[in-house]
Design a protein around this motif. Structure first.
Motif, mmCIF file in Angstrom:
data_model
loop_
_atom_site.group_PDB
_atom_site.id
_atom_site.type_symbol
_atom_site.label_atom_id
_atom_site.label_comp_id
_atom_site.label_asym_id
_atom_site.label_seq_id
_atom_site.Cartn_x
_atom_site.Cartn_y
_atom_site.Cartn_z
ATOM 1 N N VAL A 176 0.723 -1.226 0.093
ATOM 2 C CA VAL A 176 -0.052 0.051 0.079
ATOM 3 C C VAL A 176 1.036 1.171 -0.096
ATOM 4 C CG1 VAL A 176 -1.641 1.455 1.299
ATOM 5 C CG2 VAL A 176 -2.114 -1.153 1.092
ATOM 6 N N GLN A 177 1.790 1.128 0.792
ATOM 7 C CA GLN A 177 2.886 2.379 1.052
ATOM 8 C C GLN A 177 3.581 2.706 -0.259
ATOM 9 O OE1 GLN A 177 2.713 4.672 3.153
ATOM 10 N NE2 GLN A 177 4.690 5.857 2.186
ATOM 11 N N ARG A 178 4.042 1.562 -1.086
ATOM 12 C CA ARG A 178 4.596 1.770 -2.234
ATOM 13 C C ARG A 178 3.814 2.321 -3.313
ATOM 14 N NH1 ARG A 178 5.035 -3.264 -3.854
ATOM 15 N NH2 ARG A 178 6.636 -3.786 -2.372
ATOM 16 N N LEU A 179 2.720 1.794 -3.305
ATOM 17 C CA LEU A 179 1.736 2.232 -4.388
ATOM 18 C C LEU A 179 1.363 3.672 -4.201
ATOM 19 C CD1 LEU A 179 -0.231 -0.959 -4.972
ATOM 20 C CD2 LEU A 179 1.154 -0.032 -6.621
ATOM 21 N N LEU A 180 1.266 4.118 -2.879
ATOM 22 C CA LEU A 180 0.617 5.497 -2.566
ATOM 23 C C LEU A 180 1.855 6.367 -3.068
ATOM 24 C CD1 LEU A 180 -0.957 5.476 0.897
ATOM 25 C CD2 LEU A 180 -1.982 6.038 -1.244
ATOM 26 N N ARG A 181 2.967 6.058 -2.620
ATOM 27 C CA ARG A 181 4.226 6.621 -3.061
ATOM 28 C C ARG A 181 4.041 7.093 -4.671
ATOM 29 N NH1 ARG A 181 7.450 3.996 0.238
ATOM 30 N NH2 ARG A 181 8.259 2.773 -1.324
#
Length: 164
Positions: free
Chosen positions: A17-22
């Motif tokens: 989730v964090q990677r895709l948000l970034r």
């Protein structure tokens, strides 16, 4: 979900989730991209205006010289101001510039809008499950933050991490 695989599955989901948000948020950037550690430092200074370099290093679990390098880069970039501590002329206190405040504010708005769009696409049960999980996720973050780092523990060089 198997109790043995749950920790790994949870970590993978959070990192994903964090990677895709970034990645999604980077797509709309018009200013030069800031590295993760630079953003972390700016967010820390936003939450604790006037924090010193050594306290910032402890809070971010980074070496003091690494934080000093980040501070110098962010000062040159126009995002941080280094002020002399009146109580100790050798120490510096960090404050955000207006440019940093505006950039963080815009980033938070874009992030909230992105997450809101995608949460709205979930069914009601999934939205409620995410809402119910927030206190536990916050407790997990506090626990992770409070655990002392081990010299050769997880996340050291040579091990897969968030960027792996």
């Amino acid at each position: 979900m198997d109790q043995e695989t749950f920790p790994e599955e949870l970590a993978d989901a959070l990192v994903g989730v964090q990677r895709l948000l970034r990645r999604r948020l980077r797509a709309g950037l018009t200013a030069p991209r800031l590295r993760g550690a630079e953003v972390e430092l700016l967010r820390l200074v936003e939450n604790r205006p006037g924090i010193g370099v050594s306290d910032a290093a402890k809070e971010l679990f980074l070496a003091g010289n690494s934080v000093s390098t980040l501070v110098n880069q962010l000062v040159r970039g126009g995002y941080l101001v280094r002020e002399t501590d009146p109580a100790d002329r050798r120490a510096a206190r960090l404050r955000l510039t207006e440019a940093a405040q505006a950039r963080l504010h815009a980033w938070k708005e874009r992030r909230a809008a992105l997450v809101a769009r995608h949460v709205a696409r979930l069914d009601a049960a999934d939205r409620e499950a995410l809402r119910a999980a927030l206190p536990a996720l916050r407790s997990l973050a506090v626990s992770l933050h409070e655990e002392p780092l081990e010299p050769d523990g997880p996340g050291e060089a040579g091990e897969p991490g968030e960027g792996a």
